[in-house]
Design a protein around this motif. Sequence first.
Motif, PDB file in Angstrom:
ATOM      1  N   ALA A 202       0.856  -1.026   0.146  1.00  0.00           N
ATOM      2  CA  ALA A 202      -0.062   0.104  -0.065  1.00  0.00           C
ATOM      3  C   ALA A 202       0.776   1.137   0.092  1.00  0.00           C
ATOM      4  O   ALA A 202       0.319   2.175  -0.806  1.00  0.00           O
ATOM      5  CB  ALA A 202      -1.090   0.014   1.347  1.00  0.00           C
ATOM      6  N   LEU A 203       1.966   1.215   0.758  1.00  0.00           N
ATOM      7  CA  LEU A 203       2.835   2.413   0.716  1.00  0.00           C
ATOM      8  C   LEU A 203       3.486   2.751  -0.510  1.00  0.00           C
ATOM      9  O   LEU A 203       3.645   3.709  -0.834  1.00  0.00           O
ATOM     10  CB  LEU A 203       3.878   2.328   1.759  1.00  0.00           C
ATOM     11  CG  LEU A 203       4.994   3.188   2.058  1.00  0.00           C
ATOM     12  CD1 LEU A 203       4.132   4.735   2.327  1.00  0.00           C
ATOM     13  CD2 LEU A 203       5.987   3.051   3.062  1.00  0.00           C
ATOM     14  N   ALA A 204       3.765   1.508  -1.210  1.00  0.00           N
ATOM     15  CA  ALA A 204       4.501   1.709  -2.487  1.00  0.00           C
ATOM     16  C   ALA A 204       3.534   2.470  -3.537  1.00  0.00           C
ATOM     17  O   ALA A 204       3.899   3.018  -4.258  1.00  0.00           O
ATOM     18  CB  ALA A 204       5.059   0.210  -2.949  1.00  0.00           C
ATOM     19  N   PHE A 205       2.283   1.458  -3.448  1.00  0.00           N
ATOM     20  CA  PHE A 205       1.251   2.300  -4.298  1.00  0.00           C
ATOM     21  C   PHE A 205       0.886   3.907  -4.139  1.00  0.00           C
ATOM     22  O   PHE A 205       0.737   4.660  -5.076  1.00  0.00           O
ATOM     23  CB  PHE A 205      -0.189   1.518  -4.095  1.00  0.00           C
ATOM     24  CG  PHE A 205      -1.314   1.955  -4.639  1.00  0.00           C
ATOM     25  CD1 PHE A 205      -1.600   1.969  -6.095  1.00  0.00           C
ATOM     26  CD2 PHE A 205      -2.291   2.966  -3.789  1.00  0.00           C
ATOM     27  CE1 PHE A 205      -2.959   2.580  -6.482  1.00  0.00           C
ATOM     28  CE2 PHE A 205      -3.274   3.773  -4.408  1.00  0.00           C
ATOM     29  CZ  PHE A 205      -3.714   3.466  -5.785  1.00  0.00           C
ATOM     30  N   SER A 210       0.740   8.994  -5.970  1.00  0.00           N
ATOM     31  CA  SER A 210       0.761  10.530  -5.474  1.00  0.00           C
ATOM     32  C   SER A 210       1.598  11.344  -6.361  1.00  0.00           C
ATOM     33  O   SER A 210       1.573  12.193  -6.771  1.00  0.00           O
ATOM     34  CB  SER A 210       1.520  10.466  -4.086  1.00  0.00           C
ATOM     35  OG  SER A 210       0.500   9.932  -2.945  1.00  0.00           O
ATOM     36  N   TRP A 211       2.927  10.554  -6.723  1.00  0.00           N
ATOM     37  CA  TRP A 211       3.750  11.389  -7.795  1.00  0.00           C
ATOM     38  C   TRP A 211       3.163  11.520  -9.171  1.00  0.00           C
ATOM     39  O   TRP A 211       3.221  12.371  -9.725  1.00  0.00           O
ATOM     40  CB  TRP A 211       4.881  10.430  -8.016  1.00  0.00           C
ATOM     41  CG  TRP A 211       5.908  10.890  -8.795  1.00  0.00           C
ATOM     42  CD1 TRP A 211       6.908  12.089  -8.882  1.00  0.00           C
ATOM     43  CD2 TRP A 211       6.314  10.449 -10.311  1.00  0.00           C
ATOM     44  NE1 TRP A 211       7.678  12.140  -9.924  1.00  0.00           N
ATOM     45  CE2 TRP A 211       7.313  11.218 -10.723  1.00  0.00           C
ATOM     46  CE3 TRP A 211       5.884   9.166 -10.813  1.00  0.00           C
ATOM     47  CZ2 TRP A 211       7.650  10.919 -12.104  1.00  0.00           C
ATOM     48  CZ3 TRP A 211       6.243   9.133 -12.139  1.00  0.00           C
ATOM     49  CH2 TRP A 211       7.295   9.998 -12.809  1.00  0.00           C
ATOM     50  N   LEU A 212       2.407  10.413  -9.736  1.00  0.00           N
ATOM     51  CA  LEU A 212       1.624  10.485 -10.869  1.00  0.00           C
ATOM     52  C   LEU A 212       0.650  11.535 -10.931  1.00  0.00           C
ATOM     53  O   LEU A 212       0.669  12.553 -11.733  1.00  0.00           O
ATOM     54  CB  LEU A 212       1.121   9.321 -11.354  1.00  0.00           C
ATOM     55  CG  LEU A 212       2.185   8.132 -11.735  1.00  0.00           C
ATOM     56  CD1 LEU A 212       1.398   6.801 -11.963  1.00  0.00           C
ATOM     57  CD2 LEU A 212       2.746   8.436 -13.244  1.00  0.00           C
ATOM     58  N   TRP A 217       0.273  14.619 -13.589  1.00  0.00           N
ATOM     59  CA  TRP A 217      -0.952  14.942 -14.255  1.00  0.00           C
ATOM     60  C   TRP A 217      -1.619  16.079 -13.572  1.00  0.00           C
ATOM     61  O   TRP A 217      -2.590  16.389 -14.099  1.00  0.00           O
ATOM     62  CB  TRP A 217      -1.865  13.694 -14.008  1.00  0.00           C
ATOM     63  CG  TRP A 217      -1.331  12.438 -14.544  1.00  0.00           C
ATOM     64  CD1 TRP A 217      -0.584  12.216 -15.773  1.00  0.00           C
ATOM     65  CD2 TRP A 217      -1.656  10.750 -14.304  1.00  0.00           C
ATOM     66  NE1 TRP A 217      -0.227  10.980 -15.998  1.00  0.00           N
ATOM     67  CE2 TRP A 217      -1.071  10.049 -14.973  1.00  0.00           C
ATOM     68  CE3 TRP A 217      -2.572  10.487 -13.292  1.00  0.00           C
ATOM     69  CZ2 TRP A 217      -1.033   8.677 -15.077  1.00  0.00           C
ATOM     70  CZ3 TRP A 217      -2.650   8.958 -13.164  1.00  0.00           C
ATOM     71  CH2 TRP A 217      -1.811   8.167 -14.226  1.00  0.00           C
ATOM     72  N   GLY A 218      -0.895  16.743 -12.641  1.00  0.00           N
ATOM     73  CA  GLY A 218      -1.343  17.910 -12.024  1.00  0.00           C
ATOM     74  C   GLY A 218      -2.536  18.079 -11.501  1.00  0.00           C
ATOM     75  O   GLY A 218      -3.683  19.156 -11.709  1.00  0.00           O
ATOM     76  N   CYS A 219      -3.093  16.876 -10.760  1.00  0.00           N
ATOM     77  CA  CYS A 219      -4.480  16.951 -10.215  1.00  0.00           C
ATOM     78  C   CYS A 219      -4.517  17.618  -8.990  1.00  0.00           C
ATOM     79  O   CYS A 219      -5.629  17.683  -8.514  1.00  0.00           O
ATOM     80  CB  CYS A 219      -4.591  15.487  -9.750  1.00  0.00           C
ATOM     81  SG  CYS A 219      -5.083  14.387 -11.393  1.00  0.00           S
ATOM     82  N   ALA A 225      -5.772  13.701  -2.218  1.00  0.00           N
ATOM     83  CA  ALA A 225      -6.853  13.072  -1.306  1.00  0.00           C
ATOM     84  C   ALA A 225      -7.388  11.954  -2.014  1.00  0.00           C
ATOM     85  O   ALA A 225      -7.611  10.664  -1.181  1.00  0.00           O
ATOM     86  CB  ALA A 225      -8.108  14.010  -1.319  1.00  0.00           C
ATOM     87  N   LEU A 226      -7.498  11.737  -3.212  1.00  0.00           N
ATOM     88  CA  LEU A 226      -7.954  10.302  -3.873  1.00  0.00           C
ATOM     89  C   LEU A 226      -6.835   9.257  -3.627  1.00  0.00           C
ATOM     90  O   LEU A 226      -7.241   8.119  -3.194  1.00  0.00           O
ATOM     91  CB  LEU A 226      -8.093  10.594  -5.243  1.00  0.00           C
ATOM     92  CG  LEU A 226      -8.272   9.323  -6.149  1.00  0.00           C
ATOM     93  CD1 LEU A 226      -9.735   8.937  -5.898  1.00  0.00           C
ATOM     94  CD2 LEU A 226      -8.532   9.601  -7.831  1.00  0.00           C
TER      95      LEU A 226
END
Length: 489
Positions: A202-205, A210-212, A217-219, A225-226
């Motif tokens: 879960a931490l790796a995900f 978070s980086w992506l 993607w500038g979300c 939060a997502l």
Amino acid sequence: MDEESLKLSLIHNNSNGNPEEFDGDLPVIKGWRGLLQASGKESKKLWYLAGPAIFTSICQYSLGAITQTFAGHIGDLELAAVSIENSVIAGLSFGIMLGMGSALETLCGQAFGAKQLRMLGVYMQRSWVILLTTACLMTTIYVWSAQILKLIGQEDDIAELAGKFALWMLPQLFAYAMVFPLAKFLQAQSKVMAMAVIAGVALAFHVLFSWLLIFKWGCGLWGAALVLDLSWWIIVLAQLGYILSGTCNEAWGGFSWAAFHNLGAFVRLSLASGVMLCLEVWYLYLLILLAGYLKNPEISVDAISICMNLMGWEMMVSLGFNVAISVRVSNELGAGHPRAAKFAVLIVLVTMFMIGVILMVVIFITRNEFAVAFTSSEVVMKAVSKLATLLAFTMLLNSIQPVFGGVAVGAGWQALVAYINLASYYIFGVPLGCLLGYYFDFGVKGIWAGMISGTTLQTIILCIITYKTKWNREASQAIERIKVWGGSD
């Protein structure tokens, strides 16, 4: 029920009447060699539980910390909003859910020791009913979080953004309600390695997505939060899938209407557990709040925050051993092994005292340097250096104090400890800290010294109670507690 009657009862329950299958209590230890051998065996059991539990705690603690780090790259306002939501709103719900869920440490641990495996799944489902109901009630705090933050003095722009972020974090609240009963169910059976693997995945995900979402993607903040919501639900679904896959044998018998029976006693134990833990968690946050009302509050709060950050990482180790001793005590009492439970408490106290001494020495040696990792301000570094002695003593104290909390949960003393925490922390510690900090003008050192005094008092009281405990009687009561507090299926 005397000890002999208890053993006969356990023989009947555990081995279907075959006395050869009864393991018995800890054998009599003879000489130094016997003591070393017994200590080695018990240490292996504790480290087997504590190691994965520490790793799991660090991974779960890092989810919020990493989200804060990524939020800092979006903007200063976003960092402040996430930090406030994470520490105040999510911190409140985390403490309540973890505390109420820890009722399962008593019941599942003792039921597992007594070989009442069929009850573990029923207890977990009862805890889900209680915690999900509590989560529904707590949604009002999330909905009104902006107004609540303004009410306690937070700046309007930070409060508004933190309130919006809190609404996006509602799925995390319900993940808390699911994950803590799952964790206690698995811990009672010593299935901690699976929990550690799930937490690591879960931490790796969390880091990758978070980086992506934020960088690539500038979300922005909603992307942060997502990912945080999804990370917690990955843990929930993975642990649930592990249980449903058949790895827990008799402990999981499927969903049952028995989960809705005898909820009254279970609610009382859950509330006592929640109050006990929340009084401890809020006590630490209160230190930062009180420091904010001093002269030059920025320097005081920054210095305290750096020290609290270090204590937070130490608490991950302490919580690991808190889980380990809770499982060991509850399992041994449930199995009718009072001397084994007492010996486990002794070994974990010695282990954590040694860890605390090492940490204390490290803080003393690096008292003028360790703040460099957190700040470049000379003024803040100097303020942190002045707090090093208090931090070092707190490190030692915080290595021992959670052990007694684990013993209390394992033995089912939550209601008693809740009263002790209330008296030691809020009737003694906080007033003394305010007196020293404000009236005698010792500043942040005075507040901290007073609050450490409250923790010291609580630790001494629990030490005396543990020392005077009649473990034979606790083992007898464990069987009754499973029936009275948990209800039968």
